[in-house]
Design a protein around this motif. Structure first.
Motif: not given
Length: 277
Positions: A3-20
């Motif tokens: 299922g990890t191919e989802l991160f490539n297929d939907l890479s434009e929808h990936v979000s990351l936020r460092i909180t601390s």
């Protein structure tokens, strides 16, 4: 299906936020018992750390990473030697699914050999952040994204699997991807034609209304958004290849004519196919 191919297929929808983030130094005899609201990643610089999740004891050494999932209680200790590690609390999502990593067994001790280059880049970005030099904020976020990508990739390649969570504790969300396996494969095989949501619901064995809700809960995007993203990904690659006419590309990705394809492509990428490269 990993299922990890989802991160490539939907890479434009990936979000990351460092909180601390910060660096922790602990003398011998340190013990910590807690759980975190966000994802928590430690990069061990010195010493050994034992992590107890109640069912087993896990040991991380210098160079290893420790990935905790949100809301999971643990006890960490360093025994008779001091330890030092860089830690980052962060949010990571796919579309509206803000706990997407929980669908995969990634939480655990990640061996140094799997992340050596990415860990080095992360340490460098951290030092830049302390000095306030350059575009440290973007570098820190980018370094963390690369590190998470490497862990996901290592799992997808069969080189790593986290063991902090087992059995039902591995996450109820994980079963959603398994149950959608046939539907996702059906979508990938049929990008060259218009596919109705009712067709996908039938493949999944669900009512249409329930299927839409179930799909979005699992992947963070609607079935329509997922199909559009896959079509645009494929169209982009075909345009880059310079081997096909607009008519051919339109037919390959399920559009009836070059005009409707170009219109959809421009809406998605903000530029027409003819000016894309």
């Amino acid at each position: 299906m990993k299922g990890t191919e989802l991160f490539n297929d939907l890479s434009e929808h990936v979000s990351l936020r460092i909180t601390s983030y910060n660096k922790a130094d602990h003398d011998a005899g340190w013990v910590e018992s807690k759980s975190h609201h966000n994802y928590d990643l430690w990069l061990i610089e010195e010493g050994r750390i034992e992590v107890d999740l109640g069912s087993a004891m896990h040991t991380a050494s210098s160079g290893d990473a420790v990935l905790f999932y949100p809301g999971v209680p643990y006890t960490a200790m360093n025994g008779g030697t001091a330890c030092r590690f860089l830690y980052l609390h962060f949010d990571f999502g796919l579309g509206e699914q803000q706990r997407i990593l929980g669908a995969f067994p990634l939480s655990g001790i990640v061996p140094a050999r799997e992340i050596a280059a990415e860990a080095t880049a992360m340490h460098k970005a951290f030092e830049e952040s302390r000095e306030g030099s350059g575009m440290w904020g973007m570098r820190l976020k980018g370094s963390l994204m690369m590190l998470i990508a490497r862990i996901v990739e290592s799992y997808g390649d069969g080189n790593y699997e986290g063991d902090f969570l087992t059995g039902s504790a591995a996450g109820e969300h994980a079963k959603h991807l398994v149950e959608l396996k046939t539907t996702i494969e059906f979508i990938q095989r049929n990008l060259q034609r218009a596919v109705r949501i009712s067709e996908l619901a039938e493949v999944a064995g669900m009512s249409e209304k329930y299927f839409i809700r179930y799909f979005k809960q699992a992947l963070g995007v609607t079935p329509g958004q997922y199909m559009l993203q896959l079509r645009m990904n494929r169209a982009r690659d075909l345009v880059y290849s310079h081997r096909y006419t607009m008519q051919q590309i339109a037919s390959f990705v399920g559009y009836p004519d070059p005009y409707s394809f170009s219109k959809a492509f421009k809406k998605h990428y903000k530029v027409s196919p003819s000016k894309f490269v």
